[in-house]
Design a protein around this motif. Structure first.
Motif, PDB file in Angstrom:
ATOM      1  N   SER A 163      -4.580  -1.281  -3.023  1.00 12.47           N
ATOM      2  CA  SER A 163      -6.004  -1.536  -2.813  1.00 12.47           C
ATOM      3  C   SER A 163      -6.442  -0.716  -1.611  1.00 12.47           C
ATOM      4  N   GLU A 164      -7.725  -0.609  -1.390  1.00 13.32           N
ATOM      5  CA  GLU A 164      -8.222   0.145  -0.236  1.00 13.32           C
ATOM      6  C   GLU A 164      -7.825  -0.531   1.069  1.00 13.32           C
ATOM      7  N   SER A 165      -7.841  -1.852   1.099  1.00  8.18           N
ATOM      8  CA  SER A 165      -7.526  -2.568   2.339  1.00  8.18           C
ATOM      9  C   SER A 165      -6.020  -2.653   2.605  1.00  8.18           C
ATOM     10  N   ASP A 166      -5.197  -2.587   1.585  1.00 10.65           N
ATOM     11  CA  ASP A 166      -3.743  -2.674   1.747  1.00 10.65           C
ATOM     12  C   ASP A 166      -3.070  -1.741   0.738  1.00 10.65           C
ATOM     13  N   PRO A 167      -3.061  -0.446   1.023  1.00  9.63           N
ATOM     14  CA  PRO A 167      -2.600   0.538   0.043  1.00  9.63           C
ATOM     15  C   PRO A 167      -1.129   0.438  -0.332  1.00  9.63           C
ATOM     16  N   TYR A 168      -0.312  -0.206   0.523  1.00  6.43           N
ATOM     17  CA  TYR A 168       1.120  -0.284   0.246  1.00  6.43           C
ATOM     18  C   TYR A 168       1.537  -1.592  -0.420  1.00  6.43           C
ATOM     19  N   ALA A 169       0.613  -2.503  -0.640  1.00  4.38           N
ATOM     20  CA  ALA A 169       0.919  -3.764  -1.326  1.00  4.38           C
ATOM     21  C   ALA A 169       0.743  -3.565  -2.829  1.00  4.38           C
ATOM     22  N   ASN A 170       1.811  -3.751  -3.564  1.00  2.00           N
ATOM     23  CA  ASN A 170       1.799  -3.599  -5.027  1.00  2.00           C
ATOM     24  C   ASN A 170       1.247  -2.246  -5.481  1.00  2.00           C
ATOM     25  N   PRO A 171       1.784  -1.160  -4.930  1.00  2.00           N
ATOM     26  CA  PRO A 171       1.296   0.158  -5.352  1.00  2.00           C
ATOM     27  C   PRO A 171       1.687   0.435  -6.797  1.00  2.00           C
ATOM     28  N   ARG A 172       0.962   1.338  -7.419  1.00  2.00           N
ATOM     29  CA  ARG A 172       1.219   1.681  -8.818  1.00  2.00           C
ATOM     30  C   ARG A 172       2.092   2.932  -8.957  1.00  2.00           C
ATOM     31  N   ALA A 173       2.633   3.406  -7.834  1.00  2.00           N
ATOM     32  CA  ALA A 173       3.516   4.576  -7.851  1.00  2.00           C
ATOM     33  C   ALA A 173       4.444   4.502  -6.636  1.00  2.00           C
ATOM     34  N   THR A 174       5.337   5.464  -6.539  1.00  2.00           N
ATOM     35  CA  THR A 174       6.334   5.493  -5.470  1.00  2.00           C
ATOM     36  C   THR A 174       5.701   5.812  -4.125  1.00  2.00           C
ATOM     37  N   VAL A 175       6.133   5.099  -3.081  1.00  2.00           N
ATOM     38  CA  VAL A 175       5.777   5.421  -1.703  1.00  2.00           C
ATOM     39  C   VAL A 175       6.859   6.357  -1.187  1.00  2.00           C
ATOM     40  N   HIS A 176       6.451   7.463  -0.563  1.00  2.00           N
ATOM     41  CA  HIS A 176       7.393   8.451  -0.046  1.00  2.00           C
ATOM     42  C   HIS A 176       7.384   8.417   1.472  1.00  2.00           C
ATOM     43  N   ILE A 177       8.575   8.339   2.065  1.00  2.00           N
ATOM     44  CA  ILE A 177       8.715   8.401   3.517  1.00  2.00           C
ATOM     45  C   ILE A 177       9.675   9.529   3.841  1.00  2.00           C
ATOM     46  N   ILE A 178       9.227  10.404   4.736  1.00  2.00           N
ATOM     47  CA  ILE A 178      10.062  11.503   5.212  1.00  2.00           C
ATOM     48  C   ILE A 178      10.434  11.162   6.643  1.00  2.00           C
ATOM     49  N   SER A 179      11.713  11.045   6.903  1.00  2.00           N
ATOM     50  CA  SER A 179      12.154  10.629   8.228  1.00  2.00           C
ATOM     51  C   SER A 179      13.184  11.629   8.760  1.00  2.00           C
ATOM     52  N   GLY A 180      12.778  12.421   9.729  1.00  2.00           N
ATOM     53  CA  GLY A 180      13.687  13.355  10.360  1.00  2.00           C
ATOM     54  C   GLY A 180      14.277  12.748  11.621  1.00  2.00           C
ATOM     55  N   SER A 181      15.253  13.405  12.158  1.00  2.00           N
ATOM     56  CA  SER A 181      15.917  12.928  13.364  1.00  2.00           C
ATOM     57  C   SER A 181      14.978  13.028  14.564  1.00  2.00           C
ATOM     58  N   ALA A 182      14.968  11.978  15.368  1.00  2.00           N
ATOM     59  CA  ALA A 182      14.099  11.942  16.530  1.00  2.00           C
ATOM     60  C   ALA A 182      14.531  12.939  17.600  1.00  2.00           C
ATOM     61  N   VAL A 183      15.786  13.345  17.607  1.00  2.00           N
ATOM     62  CA  VAL A 183      16.260  14.248  18.646  1.00  2.00           C
ATOM     63  C   VAL A 183      16.195  15.712  18.223  1.00  2.00           C
ATOM     64  N   SER A 184      15.823  15.986  17.014  1.00  2.00           N
ATOM     65  CA  SER A 184      15.739  17.377  16.545  1.00  2.00           C
ATOM     66  C   SER A 184      14.394  17.965  16.905  1.00  2.00           C
ATOM     67  N   GLN A 185      14.400  19.231  17.192  1.00  2.00           N
ATOM     68  CA  GLN A 185      13.160  19.919  17.543  1.00  2.00           C
ATOM     69  C   GLN A 185      12.432  20.303  16.256  1.00  2.00           C
ATOM     70  N   ALA A 186      11.142  19.961  16.181  1.00  2.00           N
ATOM     71  CA  ALA A 186      10.338  20.301  15.009  1.00  2.00           C
ATOM     72  C   ALA A 186      10.124  21.789  14.937  1.00  2.00           C
TER      73      ALA A 186
END
Length: 83
Positions: A59-82
């Protein structure tokens, strides 16, 4: 909840894996994958639920509650230089 862990991301930047995305994105959708965790990039990104270039928010107010597709999270190492 179905979670997959992979290395190179499909979403976010850079989107240089178009052929992989075209093959893998439908599989994630068809099998009801809720969350895809990616690495490789040395930064954090969270992508709204998306499929076939279309936002599928719960929903607009809570986009991650019961989504109709996959949520993607990209998580890199905090100590690596971007790049």
């Amino acid at each position: 909840m179905i979670v997959v862990l992979l290395h190179n991301q499909l979403m976010g930047r850079p989107s240089y894996l178009l052929q992989v995305r075209l093959g893998l994105e439908p599989l994630l959708y068809e099998h009801g994958v809720d969350l895809a965790m990616w690495a490789h990039e040395h930064e954090y990104q969270r992508i709204y639920p998306i499929y076939n270039y279309t936002l599928c928010k719960g929903s607009e107010s809570d986009p991650y509650a019961n989504p109709r597709a996959t949520v993607h999270i990209i998580s890199g190492s905090a100590v690596s230089q971007a790049r």
